[in-house]
Design an enzyme around this catalytic site. Structure first.
Site, PDB file in Angstrom:
ATOM      1  N   ASP A 171       0.582  -1.451   0.492  1.00 52.09           N
ATOM      2  CA  ASP A 171       0.212  -0.015   0.239  1.00 52.09           C
ATOM      3  C   ASP A 171       0.383   1.331  -0.059  1.00 52.09           C
ATOM      4  O   ASP A 171       0.679   2.135  -0.293  1.00 52.09           O
ATOM      5  CB  ASP A 171      -1.340   0.114   1.120  1.00 52.09           C
ATOM      6  CG  ASP A 171      -1.704  -1.196   1.201  1.00 52.09           C
ATOM      7  OD1 ASP A 171      -1.521  -2.320   0.592  1.00 52.09           O
ATOM      8  OD2 ASP A 171      -2.985  -1.211   2.045  1.00 52.09           O
ATOM      9  N   GLU A 405       2.383  -9.839  11.308  1.00 52.93           N
ATOM     10  CA  GLU A 405       2.144  -8.984  10.616  1.00 52.93           C
ATOM     11  C   GLU A 405       3.338  -8.344   9.345  1.00 52.93           C
ATOM     12  O   GLU A 405       3.424  -8.902   7.885  1.00 52.93           O
ATOM     13  CB  GLU A 405       0.753  -7.797  10.511  1.00 52.93           C
ATOM     14  CG  GLU A 405       0.509  -7.697   9.475  1.00 52.93           C
ATOM     15  CD  GLU A 405      -0.341  -6.224   8.810  1.00 52.93           C
ATOM     16  OE1 GLU A 405      -0.619  -5.784  10.464  1.00 52.93           O
ATOM     17  OE2 GLU A 405      -0.678  -5.774   7.912  1.00 52.93           O
TER      18      GLU A 405
HETATM   19  C1  DGY Z   1      -5.466  -1.707   4.405  1.00 50.64           C
HETATM   20  O1  DGY Z   1      -6.917  -2.189   5.045  1.00 50.64           O
HETATM   21  O2  DGY Z   1      -4.927  -1.185   4.941  1.00 50.64           O
HETATM   22  C2  DGY Z   1      -5.622  -2.556   3.153  1.00 50.64           C
HETATM   23  O3  DGY Z   1      -4.027  -3.273   3.193  1.00 50.64           O
HETATM   24  C3  DGY Z   1      -6.198  -2.317   2.542  1.00 50.64           C
HETATM   25  O4  DGY Z   1      -6.443  -2.889   1.405  1.00 50.64           O
END
Ligand code: DGY
Length: 439
Positions: A171, A405
């Site tokens: 992201d 994560e």
């Molecule tokens: C989040 O919500 O952080 C996701 O990676 C977006 O899909």
């Protein structure tokens, strides 16, 4: 083989996050189905021997498929929830192609499902069940790849275009800094992020990123997620990681088509296009690395990120290119290798990048899915010692900190959400990711 002592804890994470029809990446932070997470979760279930459950995961992802073939990056099972941006922001009901009864997002995510299905059906000891599932899933997977090649290749590049950073899965990578800075924010409606509720803000994307993430959704939504929104999106990028996984999936689709007696010409054409495009557009001879292509700026993005190594997983590098990437970057302590400052491999972004931040989401921490894919790519090219080193580092990280994560490459500290599905699933399923061509 997984360290036997990690197996019960990994299984416990999967069972804790199991929502029945799908496995949430994390029931609090990510309470719905995410596309590439579902693929990795399915591998975890298979590694536990539960192929029925693995197939159920894939079916849940395919249920979100749009009539034009797109597989959305989020399927909003168990909606409403506190997640932002939720189904009320995406409004998939505005798109004629979206499923009528099941809200989804309006963008996709890295295309892993085809190679996951090929792996599942190759390893399932019940050969009849495997053949039936291959037959069931193949048409939907082929339709998705047609969409990737037709609707997402408007310039006939042989590569699929991304119109939102979330489609890359990475992201807030420094890869997108310049491209995102150009995205006009305009008058955004007031909104409240939910993601920093469970995770310290310094480990998540910045607010300026979120403004642009939302602005891009609103742009695509205003075009009802149609072709005109793709063409006019202020963010248009051809990404190495995404297109390498597309290619790996198309190798798998070809194997499945052959097993099913389906025509193979179309898929062979996709594979040839992908190979040519990686060399023509993404290989940067001066930097000796595969770089993303910014279709708005019409230039390569000069950021060295770990996603580049996934070209090896897909067999897209020449042996010479693979050697250059490994020597200049992967084993270089100033880039990705341990140096006393960082102790574990593989940070998501080269430490030499000005945008490197070792604790912030996709800007530097280690992610287990990338480590597994990089290691198996290295094995495909014969770098077995280095692949083993990455595997050892990854298992050491998990043994030290648990199933987080992502991880700080300097200390191994777990970051983001604890009990993250794909971290557990891929520790279980590490060996399943091996590319058959390696043998
Ligand atoms: C989040 O919500 O952080 C996701 O990676 C977006 O899909």
């Amino acid at each position: 083989m997984i360290h036997q002592d990690l197996r019960p804890a990994a299984e416990e994470v999967l069972r804790r996050n199991d929502r029945g029809a799908f496995t949430a990446p994390s029931p609090r932070q990510y309470p719905h189905l995410w596309l590439w997470d579902a693929g990795f979760a399915a591998l975890g279930w298979a590694a536990l021997g539960d192929f029925e459950r693995a197939y159920r995961e894939i079916r849940a992802a395919l249920r979100g498929q749009w009539r034009n073939g797109m597989l959305p990056h989020v399927v909003f099972y168990e909606w409403p929830s506190a997640y932002f941006p939720g189904a009320d922001v995406w409004r998939s009901d505005l798109a004629a192609e979206a499923p009528a009864e099941l809200p989804t997002s309006g963008i996709t995510q890295p295309p892993v499902l085809a190679f996951v299905v090929e792996i599942l059906t190759r390893h399932d000891p019940d050969r009849g069940r495997a053949a039936a599932f291959r037959r069931e899933a193949f048409p939907a997977l082929r339709a998705y790849h047609r969409w990737l090649h037709i609707l997402r290749d408007p310039q006939g590049m042989g590569l699929s275009l991304l119109v939102h950073p979330w489609e890359s899965g990475m992201d807030n990578s420094p890869l997108w800094d310049a491209a995102l800075a150009r995205v006009p924010v305009g008058d955004l409606p007031p909104y409240r992020r939910a993601d920093a509720r469970w995770v310290p803000e310094e480990q998540r994307p910045r607010s300026a990123d979120y403004d642009r993430f939302l602005a891009l959704i609103l742009h695509l939504r205003s075009h009802c997620y149609g072709e005109s929104g793709v063409r006019t999106s202020p963010f248009r990028v051809y990404d190495v990681l995404f297109n390498a996984l597309r290619h790996r999936s198309e190798e798998a689709l070809l194997a499945m088509a052959t097993a099913l007696g389906e025509p193979t010409g179309e898929i062979e054409g996709w594979l040839a296009q992908g190979r040519a495009a990686f060399q023509a557009y993404l290989w940067d001879p001066a930097r000796e690395f595969f770089l993303d292509w910014d279709a708005v700026a019409e230039a390569r993005i000069p950021v060295i990120a770990a996603g580049g190594f996934l070209a090896l997983y897909a067999g897209l590098a020449t042996p010479e290119q693979a050697r250059e990437m490994v020597a200049r970057y992967l084993t270089n302590p100033e880039a990705f290798a341990p140096d006393g400052g960082t102790r574990y491999r593989v940070p998501t972004v080269s430490k030499a990048e000005p945008g490197w931040e070792p604790r912030r989401y996709w800007r530097g921490p280690i992610w287990i899915n990338l480590n597994a894919l990089i290691a198996h790519g290295l094995r495909r090219y014969g770098f077995t010692d280095l692949a083993e080193q990455i595997r050892a580092d990854t298992f050491a990280l998990v043994a030290r900190s648990g199933f987080w994560e992502y991880y700080d490459p300097r200390t191994g500290e777990g970051l983001g959400i604890e009990g993250f599905t794909w971290s557990a699933a891929l520790i279980l399923a590490w060996d399943l990711l091996e590319v058959p061509e390696t043998r």
